[in-house]
Design a protein around this motif. Structure first.
Motif, PDB file in Angstrom:
ATOM      1  N   LEU A  81       0.988  -1.258  -0.088  1.00 35.87           N
ATOM      2  CA  LEU A  81       0.138  -0.044  -0.101  1.00 35.87           C
ATOM      3  C   LEU A  81       0.817   1.310  -0.045  1.00 35.87           C
ATOM      4  CD1 LEU A  81      -2.812   0.652   0.255  1.00 35.87           C
ATOM      5  CD2 LEU A  81      -2.497   1.016   2.662  1.00 35.87           C
ATOM      6  N   THR A  82       1.934   1.230   0.847  1.00 30.96           N
ATOM      7  CA  THR A  82       2.740   2.301   0.743  1.00 30.96           C
ATOM      8  C   THR A  82       4.356   1.846   1.452  1.00 30.96           C
ATOM      9  OG1 THR A  82       3.201   4.654   1.827  1.00 30.96           O
ATOM     10  CG2 THR A  82       1.858   2.908   3.301  1.00 30.96           C
ATOM     11  N   ASP A  83       5.143   2.793   1.230  1.00 34.45           N
ATOM     12  CA  ASP A  83       6.399   2.608   1.655  1.00 34.45           C
ATOM     13  C   ASP A  83       6.856   3.502   2.803  1.00 34.45           C
ATOM     14  OD1 ASP A  83       6.492   5.020  -0.019  1.00 34.45           O
ATOM     15  OD2 ASP A  83       8.537   4.906  -0.228  1.00 34.45           O
ATOM     16  N   GLY A 121       5.763  14.211   7.493  1.00 39.39           N
ATOM     17  CA  GLY A 121       6.222  15.241   6.503  1.00 39.39           C
ATOM     18  C   GLY A 121       5.171  16.143   6.288  1.00 39.39           C
ATOM     19  N   ARG A 122       4.000  15.955   6.443  1.00 37.99           N
ATOM     20  CA  ARG A 122       2.791  16.767   5.972  1.00 37.99           C
ATOM     21  C   ARG A 122       2.693  17.909   7.153  1.00 37.99           C
ATOM     22  NH1 ARG A 122      -1.583  12.402   5.594  1.00 37.99           N
ATOM     23  NH2 ARG A 122       0.315  11.363   4.845  1.00 37.99           N
ATOM     24  N   ALA A 123       3.143  17.350   8.235  1.00 38.27           N
ATOM     25  CA  ALA A 123       3.284  18.505   9.509  1.00 38.27           C
ATOM     26  C   ALA A 123       4.319  19.517   9.170  1.00 38.27           C
ATOM     27  CB  ALA A 123       3.555  17.945  11.067  1.00 38.27           C
ATOM     28  N   MET A 163      10.977  17.057   5.084  1.00 42.05           N
ATOM     29  CA  MET A 163      11.212  15.751   5.092  1.00 42.05           C
ATOM     30  C   MET A 163      10.242  14.748   5.711  1.00 42.05           C
ATOM     31  SD  MET A 163      13.288  13.259   4.133  1.00 42.05           S
ATOM     32  CE  MET A 163      13.931  11.730   4.683  1.00 42.05           C
ATOM     33  N   SER A 164       9.894  13.806   5.110  1.00 38.04           N
ATOM     34  CA  SER A 164       9.194  12.558   6.015  1.00 38.04           C
ATOM     35  C   SER A 164      10.174  11.514   6.157  1.00 38.04           C
ATOM     36  CB  SER A 164       8.037  12.090   5.126  1.00 38.04           C
ATOM     37  OG  SER A 164       7.399  11.080   5.661  1.00 38.04           O
ATOM     38  N   ALA A 165      10.348  11.376   7.348  1.00 34.51           N
ATOM     39  CA  ALA A 165      11.484  10.442   7.986  1.00 34.51           C
ATOM     40  C   ALA A 165      10.948   8.891   7.759  1.00 34.51           C
ATOM     41  CB  ALA A 165      11.890  10.699   9.214  1.00 34.51           C
ATOM     42  N   LYS A 166       9.664   9.004   7.360  1.00 36.66           N
ATOM     43  CA  LYS A 166       9.146   7.606   7.106  1.00 36.66           C
ATOM     44  C   LYS A 166       9.437   6.861   5.960  1.00 36.66           C
ATOM     45  CE  LYS A 166       4.520   7.474   8.424  1.00 36.66           C
ATOM     46  NZ  LYS A 166       3.240   8.070   8.818  1.00 36.66           N
ATOM     47  N   LYS A 167      10.165   7.646   5.159  1.00 37.30           N
ATOM     48  CA  LYS A 167      10.719   7.230   3.812  1.00 37.30           C
ATOM     49  C   LYS A 167      12.157   6.962   3.995  1.00 37.30           C
ATOM     50  CE  LYS A 167       6.640   8.964   2.361  1.00 37.30           C
ATOM     51  NZ  LYS A 167       5.709   9.854   3.223  1.00 37.30           N
ATOM     52  N   ASP A 168      13.222   7.929   3.308  1.00 37.47           N
ATOM     53  CA  ASP A 168      14.557   7.602   3.619  1.00 37.47           C
ATOM     54  C   ASP A 168      15.170   7.932   5.008  1.00 37.47           C
ATOM     55  OD1 ASP A 168      14.698   6.303   1.156  1.00 37.47           O
ATOM     56  OD2 ASP A 168      15.506   8.196   0.228  1.00 37.47           O
ATOM     57  N   VAL A 208      -2.118   1.756 -10.635  1.00 36.81           N
ATOM     58  CA  VAL A 208      -1.826   1.080  -9.476  1.00 36.81           C
ATOM     59  C   VAL A 208      -0.607   1.054  -9.010  1.00 36.81           C
ATOM     60  CG1 VAL A 208      -2.327  -1.314  -8.336  1.00 36.81           C
ATOM     61  CG2 VAL A 208      -3.981  -0.297  -9.873  1.00 36.81           C
ATOM     62  N   ARG A 209      -0.183   1.556  -7.780  1.00 34.58           N
ATOM     63  CA  ARG A 209       1.329   1.572  -7.293  1.00 34.58           C
ATOM     64  C   ARG A 209       1.377   0.363  -6.440  1.00 34.58           C
ATOM     65  NH1 ARG A 209       3.024   6.147  -3.233  1.00 34.58           N
ATOM     66  NH2 ARG A 209       1.990   4.972  -1.783  1.00 34.58           N
ATOM     67  N   LEU A 210       2.427  -0.287  -6.866  1.00 34.82           N
ATOM     68  CA  LEU A 210       2.925  -1.218  -5.813  1.00 34.82           C
ATOM     69  C   LEU A 210       4.338  -0.636  -5.275  1.00 34.82           C
ATOM     70  CD1 LEU A 210       1.626  -2.642  -8.138  1.00 34.82           C
ATOM     71  CD2 LEU A 210       3.338  -4.676  -7.904  1.00 34.82           C
TER      72      LEU A 210
END
Ligand code: F0G
Length: 457
Positions: free
Chosen positions: A50-52, A101-103, A254-259, A403-405
Protein backbone atom coordinates in the motif's frame (compact mmCIF):
# COMPACT_ATOMS: atom_id res chain seq x y z
CA UNK A 1 35.44 -13.40 -8.94
CA UNK A 2 32.71 -10.79 -8.61
CA UNK A 3 29.33 -12.50 -8.27
CA UNK A 4 26.36 -10.84 -9.86
CA UNK A 5 23.57 -11.77 -7.43
CA UNK A 6 22.52 -8.75 -5.44
CA UNK A 7 21.62 -10.01 -1.98
CA UNK A 8 19.52 -8.50 0.79
CA UNK A 9 22.33 -6.73 2.69
CA UNK A 10 21.12 -7.87 6.12
CA UNK A 11 20.44 -10.95 8.20
CA UNK A 12 17.00 -11.37 9.69
CA UNK A 13 17.10 -11.65 13.48
CA UNK A 14 13.48 -11.09 14.28
CA UNK A 15 10.49 -12.22 12.28
CA UNK A 16 6.83 -11.35 12.11
CA UNK A 17 4.60 -14.15 10.76
CA UNK A 18 2.34 -13.49 7.80
CA UNK A 19 -0.27 -16.07 6.94
CA UNK A 20 -2.14 -16.66 3.75
CA UNK A 21 -5.93 -16.62 3.89
CA UNK A 22 -7.89 -18.73 1.44
CA UNK A 23 -9.35 -17.04 -1.62
CA UNK A 24 -12.84 -17.40 -0.09
CA UNK A 25 -11.71 -15.77 3.14
CA UNK A 26 -10.25 -12.91 1.14
CA UNK A 27 -13.47 -12.44 -0.80
CA UNK A 28 -15.37 -12.20 2.50
CA UNK A 29 -12.82 -9.76 3.94
CA UNK A 30 -13.01 -7.58 0.83
CA UNK A 31 -16.82 -7.58 0.86
CA UNK A 32 -16.80 -6.59 4.53
CA UNK A 33 -14.40 -3.78 3.61
CA UNK A 34 -16.83 -2.41 1.01
CA UNK A 35 -14.44 -3.48 -1.76
CA UNK A 36 -11.95 -0.88 -0.58
CA UNK A 37 -8.50 -2.25 0.34
CA UNK A 38 -7.86 0.74 2.64
CA UNK A 39 -10.60 -0.69 4.89
CA UNK A 40 -9.10 -4.19 5.13
CA UNK A 41 -7.61 -5.35 8.38
CA UNK A 42 -3.84 -5.58 7.89
CA UNK A 43 -3.87 -9.12 9.32
CA UNK A 44 -5.92 -10.21 6.30
CA UNK A 45 -3.20 -8.99 3.91
CA UNK A 46 -0.33 -11.25 2.85
CA UNK A 47 2.01 -8.82 1.08
CA UNK A 48 1.33 -5.16 1.83
CA UNK A 49 2.43 -2.77 -0.92
CA UNK A 50 0.00 0.00 0.00
CA UNK A 51 2.81 2.39 0.85
CA UNK A 52 6.55 2.63 1.57
CA UNK A 53 5.81 5.19 4.28
CA UNK A 54 6.57 4.20 7.86
CA UNK A 55 6.33 0.52 6.95
CA UNK A 56 10.06 -0.30 6.82
CA UNK A 57 12.06 -2.54 9.14
CA UNK A 58 14.47 -0.86 11.52
CA UNK A 59 18.00 -2.10 12.09
CA UNK A 60 19.56 -3.42 15.30
CA UNK A 61 21.45 -0.11 15.55
CA UNK A 62 18.21 1.85 15.34
CA UNK A 63 16.62 -0.26 18.08
CA UNK A 64 19.74 0.16 20.20
CA UNK A 65 19.51 3.92 19.69
CA UNK A 66 15.89 3.82 20.78
CA UNK A 67 16.85 2.07 24.02
CA UNK A 68 19.40 4.84 24.67
CA UNK A 69 16.89 7.61 24.09
CA UNK A 70 16.43 10.57 26.36
CA UNK A 71 12.76 11.50 26.83
CA UNK A 72 13.35 14.88 28.50
CA UNK A 73 10.76 17.42 27.49
CA UNK A 74 13.34 20.06 26.62
CA UNK A 75 16.94 19.79 25.44
CA UNK A 76 17.02 15.98 25.31
CA UNK A 77 20.25 14.30 24.19
CA UNK A 78 18.19 12.52 21.55
CA UNK A 79 17.32 15.86 19.97
CA UNK A 80 20.95 16.87 19.75
CA UNK A 81 21.93 13.57 18.14
CA UNK A 82 19.08 14.01 15.65
CA UNK A 83 20.06 17.62 14.95
CA UNK A 84 23.71 16.66 14.44
CA UNK A 85 22.81 13.94 11.90
CA UNK A 86 20.40 16.14 9.94
CA UNK A 87 22.90 19.04 9.91
CA UNK A 88 25.72 16.74 8.84
CA UNK A 89 23.74 15.49 5.84
CA UNK A 90 21.80 18.62 4.85
CA UNK A 91 24.03 21.45 6.07
CA UNK A 92 21.00 23.55 7.05
CA UNK A 93 21.25 25.89 10.03
CA UNK A 94 17.85 25.31 11.65
CA UNK A 95 16.51 21.78 12.18
CA UNK A 96 12.91 21.54 13.36
CA UNK A 97 11.51 18.08 14.15
CA UNK A 98 7.89 17.31 13.18
CA UNK A 99 5.70 14.24 13.62
CA UNK A 100 5.72 13.53 9.87
CA UNK A 101 6.23 15.19 6.50
CA UNK A 102 2.86 16.88 6.18
CA UNK A 103 3.30 18.63 9.53
CA UNK A 104 6.50 20.19 8.18
CA UNK A 105 4.56 21.26 5.07
CA UNK A 106 1.72 22.78 7.07
CA UNK A 107 4.11 24.81 9.21
CA UNK A 108 6.28 25.93 6.28
CA UNK A 109 3.36 27.04 4.10
CA UNK A 110 1.56 28.50 7.12
CA UNK A 111 4.57 30.75 7.62
CA UNK A 112 5.15 31.67 3.97
CA UNK A 113 2.14 31.27 1.64
CA UNK A 114 -0.55 33.95 1.38
CA UNK A 115 -3.87 33.87 -0.46
CA UNK A 116 -3.44 34.21 -4.23
CA UNK A 117 0.21 33.15 -4.22
CA UNK A 118 1.68 30.42 -6.40
CA UNK A 119 4.06 27.58 -5.49
CA UNK A 120 5.64 25.71 -8.42
CA UNK A 121 6.98 22.16 -7.90
CA UNK A 122 8.17 19.49 -10.35
CA UNK A 123 5.10 17.61 -9.05
CA UNK A 124 3.39 18.23 -5.72
CA UNK A 125 2.55 15.28 -3.54
CA UNK A 126 -1.15 15.34 -2.44
CA UNK A 127 -0.47 16.62 1.08
CA UNK A 128 1.89 19.30 -0.24
CA UNK A 129 -0.75 20.48 -2.66
CA UNK A 130 -3.50 20.36 -0.02
CA UNK A 131 -1.44 22.37 2.47
CA UNK A 132 -0.76 25.11 -0.12
CA UNK A 133 -4.40 25.18 -1.22
CA UNK A 134 -5.64 25.35 2.36
CA UNK A 135 -3.69 28.64 2.61
CA UNK A 136 -5.53 29.95 -0.47
CA UNK A 137 -2.45 29.45 -2.63
CA UNK A 138 -2.14 27.66 -5.97
CA UNK A 139 0.06 24.56 -6.26
CA UNK A 140 1.38 24.34 -9.83
CA UNK A 141 3.02 21.22 -11.25
CA UNK A 142 5.74 21.81 -13.83
CA UNK A 143 7.16 18.36 -14.65
CA UNK A 144 9.52 17.95 -17.59
CA UNK A 145 7.55 17.35 -20.82
CA UNK A 146 9.61 14.17 -21.16
CA UNK A 147 7.51 12.57 -18.42
CA UNK A 148 4.25 12.80 -20.39
CA UNK A 149 5.07 9.66 -22.36
CA UNK A 150 4.75 6.85 -19.81
CA UNK A 151 6.56 4.40 -22.09
CA UNK A 152 9.70 6.35 -22.95
CA UNK A 153 12.92 5.36 -21.23
CA UNK A 154 14.89 8.33 -19.91
CA UNK A 155 17.13 8.62 -16.85
CA UNK A 156 15.53 11.61 -15.12
CA UNK A 157 11.83 11.78 -15.89
CA UNK A 158 11.24 13.36 -12.45
CA UNK A 159 12.86 16.63 -13.56
CA UNK A 160 11.32 20.09 -13.42
CA UNK A 161 10.58 22.02 -16.61
CA UNK A 162 13.04 24.92 -16.13
CA UNK A 163 11.61 27.02 -19.00
CA UNK A 164 8.18 26.76 -17.40
CA UNK A 165 9.70 27.78 -14.04
CA UNK A 166 11.18 30.90 -15.64
CA UNK A 167 7.91 31.75 -17.31
CA UNK A 168 5.98 31.42 -14.02
CA UNK A 169 8.53 33.65 -12.27
CA UNK A 170 8.22 36.20 -15.13
CA UNK A 171 4.45 36.15 -15.00
CA UNK A 172 4.01 36.28 -11.20
CA UNK A 173 7.27 37.84 -10.13
CA UNK A 174 5.95 38.99 -6.75
CA UNK A 175 3.53 36.13 -6.12
CA UNK A 176 5.89 33.16 -5.72
CA UNK A 177 6.87 32.72 -2.04
CA UNK A 178 9.02 29.68 -2.85
CA UNK A 179 9.81 27.00 -5.41
CA UNK A 180 9.81 23.32 -4.40
CA UNK A 181 11.57 20.31 -5.87
CA UNK A 182 10.34 16.82 -4.93
CA UNK A 183 13.00 14.10 -4.97
CA UNK A 184 12.22 11.50 -6.12
CA UNK A 185 9.07 12.61 -7.90
CA UNK A 186 6.49 10.38 -6.19
CA UNK A 187 3.36 11.63 -7.96
CA UNK A 188 5.13 11.26 -11.29
CA UNK A 189 6.13 7.61 -11.00
CA UNK A 190 8.86 7.84 -8.35
CA UNK A 191 11.16 9.12 -11.07
CA UNK A 192 14.45 10.77 -10.06
CA UNK A 193 15.59 14.35 -10.63
CA UNK A 194 19.06 14.97 -12.03
CA UNK A 195 21.67 16.98 -10.16
CA UNK A 196 21.90 19.28 -13.19
CA UNK A 197 18.17 19.97 -13.01
CA UNK A 198 18.43 20.77 -9.28
CA UNK A 199 21.39 23.09 -10.03
CA UNK A 200 19.45 24.81 -12.81
CA UNK A 201 16.35 25.33 -10.66
CA UNK A 202 18.53 26.60 -7.83
CA UNK A 203 20.31 29.08 -10.11
CA UNK A 204 17.03 30.46 -11.48
CA UNK A 205 15.66 30.87 -7.95
CA UNK A 206 18.83 32.64 -6.76
CA UNK A 207 18.75 35.03 -9.72
CA UNK A 208 15.14 35.93 -8.95
CA UNK A 209 15.58 36.01 -5.18
CA UNK A 210 13.00 33.27 -4.56
CA UNK A 211 13.63 30.65 -1.83
CA UNK A 212 14.19 27.11 -3.12
CA UNK A 213 13.04 24.16 -0.97
CA UNK A 214 13.50 20.41 -1.41
CA UNK A 215 10.77 17.88 -0.57
CA UNK A 216 13.41 15.38 0.49
CA UNK A 217 11.37 12.25 1.40
CA UNK A 218 13.37 9.99 -0.93
CA UNK A 219 16.63 11.97 -1.15
CA UNK A 220 18.84 8.89 -0.72
CA UNK A 221 17.15 6.95 -3.54
CA UNK A 222 17.44 10.05 -5.73
CA UNK A 223 21.15 10.36 -4.88
CA UNK A 224 21.67 6.74 -5.95
CA UNK A 225 20.05 7.40 -9.33
CA UNK A 226 22.35 10.40 -9.79
CA UNK A 227 25.37 8.25 -8.94
CA UNK A 228 24.39 5.48 -11.35
CA UNK A 229 22.88 7.52 -14.18
CA UNK A 230 24.40 11.00 -14.34
CA UNK A 231 27.82 11.34 -15.87
CA UNK A 232 30.55 12.55 -13.57
CA UNK A 233 28.91 11.21 -10.40
CA UNK A 234 29.79 7.52 -10.69
CA UNK A 235 32.71 7.75 -8.25
CA UNK A 236 30.92 9.84 -5.65
CA UNK A 237 29.28 8.46 -2.52
CA UNK A 238 25.51 8.90 -2.08
CA UNK A 239 26.09 11.09 0.99
CA UNK A 240 28.39 13.38 -0.98
CA UNK A 241 25.74 13.75 -3.68
CA UNK A 242 23.01 14.31 -1.06
CA UNK A 243 25.11 17.06 0.56
CA UNK A 244 25.47 18.83 -2.78
CA UNK A 245 21.71 18.61 -3.41
CA UNK A 246 20.93 20.23 -0.05
CA UNK A 247 23.65 22.85 -0.51
CA UNK A 248 21.74 24.10 -3.56
CA UNK A 249 18.60 24.79 -1.52
CA UNK A 250 17.44 27.20 1.18
CA UNK A 251 15.60 24.52 3.11
CA UNK A 252 13.77 21.19 3.02
CA UNK A 253 10.74 19.32 4.24
CA UNK A 254 11.21 15.67 5.08
CA UNK A 255 9.08 12.66 5.90
CA UNK A 256 11.48 10.41 7.82
CA UNK A 257 8.99 7.58 7.21
CA UNK A 258 10.68 7.12 3.83
CA UNK A 259 14.45 7.60 3.58
CA UNK A 260 14.68 8.31 7.31
CA UNK A 261 14.08 4.54 7.68
CA UNK A 262 11.84 5.28 10.67
CA UNK A 263 8.27 4.29 11.44
CA UNK A 264 7.37 7.86 12.35
CA UNK A 265 8.85 11.33 12.08
CA UNK A 266 9.94 14.16 9.86
CA UNK A 267 11.57 17.55 9.90
CA UNK A 268 11.63 21.02 8.49
CA UNK A 269 15.06 22.55 7.84
CA UNK A 270 16.16 25.98 6.64
CA UNK A 271 18.86 28.64 6.76
CA UNK A 272 16.74 31.76 7.25
CA UNK A 273 16.73 32.89 10.92
CA UNK A 274 13.50 34.88 10.76
CA UNK A 275 11.57 32.13 9.03
CA UNK A 276 12.88 29.55 11.50
CA UNK A 277 11.67 31.65 14.42
CA UNK A 278 8.21 31.92 12.88
CA UNK A 279 8.09 28.18 12.17
CA UNK A 280 9.20 27.28 15.70
CA UNK A 281 6.40 29.43 17.15
CA UNK A 282 3.88 27.59 14.99
CA UNK A 283 5.47 24.26 15.92
CA UNK A 284 4.80 24.90 19.61
CA UNK A 285 1.09 25.46 18.90
CA UNK A 286 0.43 22.07 17.35
CA UNK A 287 3.49 19.78 17.40
CA UNK A 288 5.36 20.49 20.61
CA UNK A 289 8.47 22.07 22.04
CA UNK A 290 11.21 22.71 19.42
CA UNK A 291 13.46 19.92 20.69
CA UNK A 292 10.88 17.17 20.16
CA UNK A 293 8.25 18.51 17.73
CA UNK A 294 5.64 15.81 18.27
CA UNK A 295 8.13 12.95 18.43
CA UNK A 296 9.31 10.71 21.21
CA UNK A 297 13.04 10.82 21.96
CA UNK A 298 13.29 7.30 20.59
CA UNK A 299 11.83 8.43 17.24
CA UNK A 300 14.53 11.11 17.02
CA UNK A 301 17.16 8.42 17.68
CA UNK A 302 15.78 6.09 15.01
CA UNK A 303 15.87 8.90 12.43
CA UNK A 304 19.39 10.04 13.39
CA UNK A 305 20.65 6.52 12.63
CA UNK A 306 18.25 5.69 9.78
CA UNK A 307 19.26 8.65 7.62
CA UNK A 308 22.80 7.26 7.35
CA UNK A 309 21.60 3.69 6.73
CA UNK A 310 19.45 4.92 3.83
CA UNK A 311 22.63 6.27 2.23
CA UNK A 312 24.58 2.95 2.37
CA UNK A 313 25.56 1.80 -1.11
CA UNK A 314 24.80 -1.90 -0.67
CA UNK A 315 21.37 -1.06 0.72
CA UNK A 316 20.58 1.32 -2.15
CA UNK A 317 21.84 -1.14 -4.79
CA UNK A 318 19.57 -3.85 -3.34
CA UNK A 319 16.59 -1.53 -3.00
CA UNK A 320 16.66 0.00 -6.46
CA UNK A 321 17.42 -3.38 -8.04
CA UNK A 322 14.35 -4.95 -6.39
CA UNK A 323 12.05 -2.41 -8.00
CA UNK A 324 13.81 -2.67 -11.38
CA UNK A 325 13.55 -6.49 -11.24
CA UNK A 326 9.77 -6.38 -10.75
CA UNK A 327 9.56 -3.87 -13.60
CA UNK A 328 11.52 -6.14 -15.95
CA UNK A 329 9.51 -9.25 -15.09
CA UNK A 330 6.20 -7.44 -15.74
CA UNK A 331 7.41 -5.77 -18.92
CA UNK A 332 8.63 -9.12 -20.29
CA UNK A 333 5.08 -10.48 -20.38
CA UNK A 334 3.55 -7.26 -21.68
CA UNK A 335 2.07 -5.84 -18.48
CA UNK A 336 2.21 -2.08 -19.10
CA UNK A 337 3.98 -0.11 -16.37
CA UNK A 338 5.15 3.43 -16.11
CA UNK A 339 8.68 3.34 -17.55
CA UNK A 340 11.36 3.17 -16.40
CA UNK A 341 10.75 1.69 -12.89
CA UNK A 342 11.11 4.34 -10.19
CA UNK A 343 12.88 4.25 -6.83
CA UNK A 344 10.25 3.03 -4.40
CA UNK A 345 7.41 1.68 -6.50
CA UNK A 346 6.09 0.17 -9.70
CA UNK A 347 3.09 1.88 -11.27
CA UNK A 348 0.90 -0.40 -13.43
CA UNK A 349 -1.02 1.37 -16.19
CA UNK A 350 -4.44 -0.16 -15.50
CA UNK A 351 -6.21 1.83 -18.22
CA UNK A 352 -3.95 0.29 -20.87
CA UNK A 353 -3.79 -3.19 -19.31
CA UNK A 354 -7.54 -3.57 -18.58
CA UNK A 355 -8.68 -1.73 -21.70
CA UNK A 356 -11.97 -3.66 -21.68
CA UNK A 357 -13.07 -1.80 -18.50
CA UNK A 358 -14.55 1.64 -19.24
CA UNK A 359 -12.63 4.36 -17.42
CA UNK A 360 -15.73 5.44 -15.50
CA UNK A 361 -15.76 1.95 -13.98
CA UNK A 362 -12.37 2.64 -12.41
CA UNK A 363 -10.02 0.01 -13.90
CA UNK A 364 -7.28 0.86 -11.36
CA UNK A 365 -9.61 0.34 -8.43
CA UNK A 366 -10.90 -2.92 -9.92
CA UNK A 367 -7.29 -4.11 -10.21
CA UNK A 368 -6.46 -3.35 -6.57
CA UNK A 369 -9.43 -5.48 -5.51
CA UNK A 370 -8.48 -8.30 -7.87
CA UNK A 371 -4.85 -8.33 -6.73
CA UNK A 372 -6.03 -8.74 -3.17
CA UNK A 373 -8.66 -11.34 -4.02
CA UNK A 374 -6.32 -13.54 -6.05
CA UNK A 375 -3.01 -13.05 -4.25
CA UNK A 376 -3.60 -11.31 -0.91
CA UNK A 377 -1.53 -8.36 -2.19
CA UNK A 378 -2.56 -4.86 -1.16
CA UNK A 379 -1.75 -1.97 -3.50
CA UNK A 380 -3.25 1.47 -4.09
CA UNK A 381 -5.11 3.10 -6.94
CA UNK A 382 -3.73 6.40 -8.17
CA UNK A 383 -6.41 7.37 -10.62
CA UNK A 384 -9.98 8.60 -10.88
CA UNK A 385 -11.14 7.40 -7.47
CA UNK A 386 -8.26 9.24 -5.81
CA UNK A 387 -8.34 12.40 -7.95
CA UNK A 388 -11.70 12.46 -9.77
CA UNK A 389 -13.92 13.98 -7.08
CA UNK A 390 -14.42 17.74 -7.59
CA UNK A 391 -15.26 20.23 -4.84
CA UNK A 392 -18.69 20.92 -6.42
CA UNK A 393 -19.58 17.23 -6.16
CA UNK A 394 -19.04 16.47 -9.84
CA UNK A 395 -16.49 14.04 -11.22
CA UNK A 396 -13.59 14.55 -13.62
CA UNK A 397 -11.80 11.38 -14.73
CA UNK A 398 -8.03 11.39 -14.23
CA UNK A 399 -5.46 11.36 -17.07
CA UNK A 400 -3.98 8.11 -15.86
CA UNK A 401 -5.40 5.09 -14.04
CA UNK A 402 -2.40 3.75 -12.18
CA UNK A 403 -1.97 1.09 -9.52
CA UNK A 404 1.06 1.60 -7.29
CA UNK A 405 3.03 -1.27 -5.82
CA UNK A 406 5.09 0.56 -3.18
CA UNK A 407 7.85 -1.44 -1.53
CA UNK A 408 8.47 -1.09 2.21
CA UNK A 409 12.17 -0.81 3.06
CA UNK A 410 14.04 -3.98 4.16
CA UNK A 411 10.80 -5.90 4.79
CA UNK A 412 10.28 -8.37 1.93
CA UNK A 413 12.74 -10.91 0.55
CA UNK A 414 13.39 -12.05 -3.01
CA UNK A 415 10.82 -14.86 -2.75
CA UNK A 416 8.13 -12.44 -1.60
CA UNK A 417 8.96 -10.37 -4.66
CA UNK A 418 8.86 -13.46 -6.92
CA UNK A 419 5.46 -14.30 -5.46
CA UNK A 420 4.14 -10.83 -6.37
CA UNK A 421 5.45 -11.28 -9.92
CA UNK A 422 3.85 -14.75 -10.18
CA UNK A 423 0.45 -13.41 -9.06
CA UNK A 424 0.65 -10.63 -11.65
CA UNK A 425 1.64 -13.07 -14.41
CA UNK A 426 -1.39 -15.20 -13.47
CA UNK A 427 -3.67 -12.16 -13.53
CA UNK A 428 -2.27 -11.29 -16.95
CA UNK A 429 -3.59 -14.64 -18.24
CA UNK A 430 -7.15 -14.00 -16.99
CA UNK A 431 -7.26 -10.21 -17.06
CA UNK A 432 -10.23 -10.08 -19.42
CA UNK A 433 -12.40 -11.61 -16.68
CA UNK A 434 -11.86 -8.61 -14.36
CA UNK A 435 -14.98 -6.46 -14.03
CA UNK A 436 -15.23 -2.75 -13.35
CA UNK A 437 -16.62 -1.25 -10.15
CA UNK A 438 -19.10 1.45 -9.18
CA UNK A 439 -19.21 3.61 -6.06
CA UNK A 440 -22.16 2.90 -3.74
CA UNK A 441 -21.27 5.33 -0.97
CA UNK A 442 -18.69 8.10 -0.65
CA UNK A 443 -17.68 10.96 1.63
CA UNK A 444 -17.44 14.52 0.28
CA UNK A 445 -13.63 14.68 0.17
CA UNK A 446 -10.67 12.26 0.01
CA UNK A 447 -13.10 9.53 -0.98
CA UNK A 448 -10.54 6.83 -1.69
CA UNK A 449 -9.93 6.23 2.01
CA UNK A 450 -13.51 5.33 2.92
CA UNK A 451 -15.74 4.97 -0.18
CA UNK A 452 -17.64 1.69 -0.72
CA UNK A 453 -17.81 -0.11 -4.06
CA UNK A 454 -19.61 -2.93 -5.85
CA UNK A 455 -18.63 -4.92 -8.90
CA UNK A 456 -20.37 -4.07 -12.18
CA UNK A 457 -21.63 -7.40 -13.52
N1 F0G B 1 6.00 14.37 0.13
C1 F0G B 1 6.06 13.23 -0.58
C2 F0G B 1 6.80 13.23 -1.88
C3 F0G B 1 5.45 12.05 -0.11
O1 F0G B 1 5.54 10.94 -0.83
C4 F0G B 1 4.77 12.10 1.13
C5 F0G B 1 4.10 10.90 1.65
C6 F0G B 1 4.75 13.30 1.85
C7 F0G B 1 5.37 14.42 1.32
C8 F0G B 1 4.04 13.43 3.18
O2 F0G B 1 4.73 12.76 4.18
O3 F0G B 1 3.17 10.96 4.95
O4 F0G B 1 5.07 11.73 6.38
O5 F0G B 1 3.12 13.19 6.02
N2 F0G B 1 3.87 9.88 0.96
C9 F0G B 1 3.25 8.61 1.40
C10 F0G B 1 3.02 7.72 0.20
C11 F0G B 1 2.05 8.77 2.26
O6 F0G B 1 2.39 6.65 0.37
O7 F0G B 1 3.48 8.04 -0.90
P1 F0G B 1 3.98 12.12 5.44
Amino acid sequence: MEFKTIIEPFRIRQVQPIRSKTRDERITALTNAGNNVFLLKAKDVLIDLLTDSGTGAMSNEQWAGMMRSDESYAGADSYYRFERAVKDITGFKHIIPTHQGRAAERILFGATVEKGEVVPNNTHFDTTRANIESRGGAAIDIPTPESADTQSIAPFKGNMDIDELKSILDQWSDKVPMVMMTITNNSNGGQPVSLQNIRDASTVCKERGVPFFIDACRFAENSWFIKTREEGNEHRTPIDIAREIFSLADGATMSAKKDGMANMGGFLAMNDDGLAEKCRSMLILTEGFPTYGGLAGYDLESIAIGLYEALCEDYLAYRIRTVAYVGERLTNVGIPILQPPGGHAIYIDAKAWLSHIPQKQYPGWALTNFLYQEGGIRTSEIGSVMFGQQSDGSEKLADKELVRLAFPRRVYTQSHIDYVVEVLHYINSIKDSISGVRITQQPTTLRHFTAQFETVE
